[in-house]
Scaffold this motif. Structure first.
Motif, PDB file in Angstrom:
ATOM      1  N   SER A  92       0.440  -1.024   0.214  1.00 30.24           N
ATOM      2  CA  SER A  92       0.271   0.163   0.398  1.00 30.24           C
ATOM      3  C   SER A  92       0.648   1.492   0.651  1.00 30.24           C
ATOM      4  CB  SER A  92      -1.178   0.021   1.050  1.00 30.24           C
ATOM      5  OG  SER A  92      -1.288   1.486   1.537  1.00 30.24           O
ATOM      6  N   GLN A  95       0.250   3.496   3.498  1.00 33.44           N
ATOM      7  CA  GLN A  95       0.825   3.032   4.296  1.00 33.44           C
ATOM      8  C   GLN A  95       2.405   3.045   4.470  1.00 33.44           C
ATOM      9  OE1 GLN A  95      -0.230  -1.323   3.621  1.00 33.44           O
ATOM     10  NE2 GLN A  95      -1.850  -0.648   6.013  1.00 33.44           N
ATOM     11  N   ARG A 112       5.955 -11.551  -1.418  1.00 34.29           N
ATOM     12  CA  ARG A 112       6.483 -12.824  -1.434  1.00 34.29           C
ATOM     13  C   ARG A 112       8.027 -13.325  -2.713  1.00 34.29           C
ATOM     14  NH1 ARG A 112       1.331 -14.449  -4.453  1.00 34.29           N
ATOM     15  NH2 ARG A 112       2.383 -12.730  -5.509  1.00 34.29           N
ATOM     16  N   HIS A 133      -3.699 -12.358   1.781  1.00 32.05           N
ATOM     17  CA  HIS A 133      -4.064 -11.967   0.712  1.00 32.05           C
ATOM     18  C   HIS A 133      -2.772 -12.341  -0.950  1.00 32.05           C
ATOM     19  CE1 HIS A 133      -5.843  -7.951   2.085  1.00 32.05           C
ATOM     20  NE2 HIS A 133      -4.565  -7.631   3.113  1.00 32.05           N
TER      21      HIS A 133
END
Ligand code: SAM
Length: 301
Positions: A92, A95, A112, A133
């Motif tokens: 994000s 963020q 990941r 997610h």
């Protein structure tokens, strides 16, 4: 998997409202009351931070990777209170910018795909509320869910030397989850069919693991499980406290709420997000045991 666009929808949209409600480095994941609901939300979040830091043996000088770091609550705890160093990752933009403004080492990066060449290896890694997610509905439908989690644990295994630890907490589906084809935004407002359809709207690109067993089996052959506990009841209390904080009056925050009204009438997806804030589908799912929530500590073999 949820991509940057999905995660900006879920988190950047509420960035300012979240920080005005929960504080600059508020947690957006289940706290740890251990059933003692006389604790404040802040105390229970701190208890969670302490539990994780202790479980991962984090001390002064430890190098920690805080995957899916949100607004950096755990990073703040280990840097300020344990003297550790931390790199935080989020998808994000809102963020990341807020964390950087607050002085934390946070970047927009897909956790990941982290390789040892990026930041080296670590003494400990966390992923608090991120795994939810990692697998999309489509990937699950194509039978790829276990591969998605297996690939993630392989990535982790390259970042953690033997004997070092990884902490994850994640929502999972539970015994009352219904078949996917029953999810329906037009179903009765109390029904699991409606509530779960809203969840899919709130978290685009995201689908949950079927129980902690699916996650734990995906961690093999790289990790052994050190501890496991359910945080379902603690999450129900966490959400109740969040709802109070989101509603608490603050002029700037209420101005932001009002400024979103035109979008409410022009953007159907956004209308679903507002329904979510009114209803808290994840709270209903925890109460009805459609979902559970697990805290898992792993050690690299
Ligand atoms: C529920 S929030 C949890 C935030 C934080 N850990 C906390 O406890 O407050 C989920 C976080 O996962 C991040 N996230 C999801 N998928 C990600 C990915 N592939 N790479 C990096 N961050 C990801 C989101 O950007 C968001 O910061």
């Amino acid at each position: 998997m949820a991509d940057k666009k999905d995660l900006d929808f879920t988190y950047t949209t509420i960035d300012q409202i979240f920080r005005l409600s929960m504080g600059e480095t508020g947690d957006y994941s289940g706290a740890k009351y251990d059933g003692d609901f006389s604790m404040t939300l802040e105390e229970a979040q701190k208890a969670k931070h302490k539990f994780i830091a202790d479980s991962l043996l984090i001390k002064k000088g430890s190098k920690v990777l805080d995957m899916a770091c949100g607004w950096a609550p755990f990073t703040r705890y280990i840097v300020k209170e344990r003297g550790a160093s931390s790199i935080g990752l989020t998808l994000s933009r809102g963020q990341a910018e807020a964390c950087q403004k607050n002085g934390f080492n946070v970047v927009v990066k897909d956790c990941r795909n982290v390789k040892p060449e990026d930041f080296g290896t670590f003494d400990a890694i966390t992923c608090i509320g991120g795994l939810e997610h990692f697998c999309s509905v489509e990937e699950w439908q194509e039978g790829k869910q276990e591969k998605v989690y297996g690939d993630f644990f392989r990535t982790l295994s390259e970042l953690l030397p033997s004997g070092k630890r990884f902490y994850m907490q994640t929502m999972t589906f539970s015994k009352n989850m219904i078949p996917f084809n029953e999810l329906d935004l037009n179903a009765g407002k109390e029904s699991t069919a409606y509530i779960m359809a809203l969840m899919v709207k709130q978290f685009p690109g995201s689908w949950l693991p079927y129980g902690p067993e699916m996650v734990i089996s995906s961690s093999q052959p790289y990790f052994k499980l050190i501890s496991q506990s359910s945080g379902r009841l603690d999450y129900i209390e966490t959400i109740a406290q969040w709802r109070k904080k989101f509603r608490k009056f603050n002029l700037k925050k209420y101005w932001l709420y009002f400024s979103l009204i035109p979008r409410y009438f022009t953007d159907k997806e956004f209308r679903h997000l507002v329904a979510i804030f009114k209803l808290s589908p994840n709270r209903v799912c925890f109460e009805n045991e459609v979902m559970d929530h697990y805290r898992l500590v792993f050690e690299r073999i």
